[in-house]
Design an enzyme around this catalytic site. Structure first.
Site: not given
Ligand code: NAD
Length: 459
Positions: A40, A43, A178, A438
């Site tokens: 539960l 991720t 990424g 403030h």
């Molecule tokens: P993402 O889709 O946000 O970013 C992946 C990045 O990888 C993109 O900018 C893309 O252009 C790049 N990319 C893709 N192929 C590539 C390549 N061959 N070479 C270089 N760069 C490349 O995915 P993520 O960061 O893995 O996150 C996954 C999901 O989880 C997202 O939707 C994110 O919002 C969510 N997440 C959110 C948080 C948070 O809100 N704090 C934290 C972690 C993950």
């Protein structure tokens, strides 16, 4: 007459979206069951938001004492970290919250069934040893990290965020593929812990979904922190050696002890009987839903990462509430993606809501923006964290607030105010008229709102 089903609502997947949907359904008097294959909390609680933020808490503290103590008049010799204990604290935080979620299920009299369920159609969910019959089903099975073609995640030299989050040791050097939320949060963590970090992003800017000015400010801050940022650099492949990995770019190579692949996530929509139940998915495998989270199959709703949009825990939880209320015949406000806050826990933090300046212009809206730098905010100067700014985007004709974009210390806490203003369909000047305490960082939001009308006071 057919016998009434065993449950009113069955939720497939007990992550943040699923367990929240179950609580709301139970509050509305529905007999509810959650079917969960692992733990539960899903991720977010076990390999996402919570443990990564616990790690960032340790790295931020270490960095401040080790690298910046003198600035604050603190002399501490032998500042060091013990990764085993950093990991133990991370696990302790997760455990405490996990117990809390289990308690919430008991408090709301929600049955929790351990197992991997799949839809059978006709309101049935099949498990190994039983079939559950429910009046309504909510699919909340989440998503998993994906890799790039030809790059295999081995959990050792080439890792996903799952491996990196649960690691019990730290690489001395890391190449991150990424620069979305995962990439920039881990870049912050590893760098603050003293590792050599190369951040590789295919698109021309870091955090490409954020406002362009935010991307520019992050690049500047990361370069100043010593992170080697390669933007506009597409990864072609990776060669795993005995002691390191070589990442191939179009015209360069990057070598590191470990590679973190952070190129997005795929929906967990396979092998759960969606086809059998008549639930449509799009080409990428995300379940198609309407604004009430209804799928193409009657009696089946879907929420969270498996439906796409912003893959964020709080979006999933909110979708769970919308779906549960719809099931109970009490639909109130439909899901609106433009109201979802986005938070990234890099240093500096990034948070946003609504439209970026470019998106507003693309929609043909005449916009006015207001901007206020943290360098002119007293509280940020006291913190010693003056990088970044707050930027508000408003409709030039009506004054309505369309979007807010904050990069800087505690940006993720600051975004709540403009988000509420958007929910209330408020105008920028109203945010400016709000009397901000403030000295606080929130004054930067008020000043940015005043700046929309050119009347910021402290700049
Ligand atoms: P993402 O889709 O946000 O970013 C992946 C990045 O990888 C993109 O900018 C893309 O252009 C790049 N990319 C893709 N192929 C590539 C390549 N061959 N070479 C270089 N760069 C490349 O995915 P993520 O960061 O893995 O996150 C996954 C999901 O989880 C997202 O939707 C994110 O919002 C969510 N997440 C959110 C948080 C948070 O809100 N704090 C934290 C972690 C993950």
């Amino acid at each position: 007459m057919a016998a009434s089903p065993e449950f009113d609502v069955a939720v497939l997947g007990g992550g943040t979206g699923g367990y929240t949907a179950a609580i709301r359904a139970a509050q509305l008097g529905r007999k509810t069951v959650v079917i969960e294959a692992a733990k539960l909390g899903g991720t977010c609680l076990h390999i996402g938001c919570i443990p990564t933020k616990a790690l960032l808490e340790s790295s931020g503290l270490y960095h401040k004492l080790h690298d910046r103590g003198q600035e604050y008049g603190i002399t501490a010799s032998d500042v060091a970290f013990d990764y085993e204990r950093v990991a133990a604290r991370r696990d302790g935080v997760v455990d405490q919250l996990w117990k809390g979620v289990q308690g919430l299920m008991r408090k709301n009299r929600i049955e929790v069934v351990q197992g991997c369920g799949s839809l059978e159609g006709g309101g049935r969910v099949r498990l190994d040893d039983r079939t559950i019959q429910a009046g309504a089903i909510i699919v909340a099975t989440g998503s998993s990290p994906r890799s790039l073609p030809g790059i295999e995640l081995d959990g050792h030299r080439v890792v996903s965020s799952d491996h990196a989050t649960l690691a019990r040791s730290l690489p001395a050097s890391v190449a991150i593929i990424g620069a979305g939320a995962v990439g920039v949060e881990f870049a912050t963590f590893y760098r603050q812990m003293g590792a050599a970090v190369t951040l590789i992003e295919a698109l021309p800017r870091l955090v490409p979904l954020e406002d362009e000015e935010v991307s520019r400010a992050l690049l500047q801050a990361f370069r100043r922190a010593g992170i080697d940022c390669r933007v506009g650099a597409r990864v072609q492949g990776a060669r795993v050696g005995k002691r390191d990995v070589t990442v191939q770019l179009e015209d360069a190579e990057v070598r590191a002890e470990q590679v973190l692949v952070a190129v997005g996530r795929s929906p967990n929509s396979r092998d759960i009987g969606l086809e059998r139940a008549g639930v449509e998915v799009d080409q990428r495998g995300f379940v198609r839903v309407d604004e009430w989270l209804r799928t193409s199959a009657s009696g089946v709703w879907a929420i969270g990462d498996v439906v796409g949009g912003f893959l964020l825990a709080h979006a999933a939880a909110h979708e769970g509430v919308v779906a549960a209320e719809d099931i109970a015949g009490q639909a109130r406000i439909p899901m609106e993606q433009d109201l979802v806050t986005r938070c990234t826990y890099s240093t500096p933090e990034i948070a946003s809501v609504g439209l970026t300046e470019a998106q507003a212009r693309e929609r043909g809206i005449e916009v006015r923006t207001g901007r206020f730098p943290f360098g002119a905010n007293g509280r940020a100067i006291i913190h010693g964290e003056t990088a970044g700014f707050a930027k508000l985007v408003a409709d030039a004709r009506t004054g309505q607030l369309l979007g807010a974009h904050v990069i800087g210390v505690q940006a993720t806490e600051l975004i709540g105010e403009p988000a509420l203003a958007r929910l209330f369909q408020g105008d920028a000047w109203e945010v400016g008229r709000n009397i901000h305490p403030h000295p606080t960082l929130s004054e930067a939001i008020g000043e940015a709102a005043l700046a929309v009308d050119g009347v910021a006071l402290n700049i």
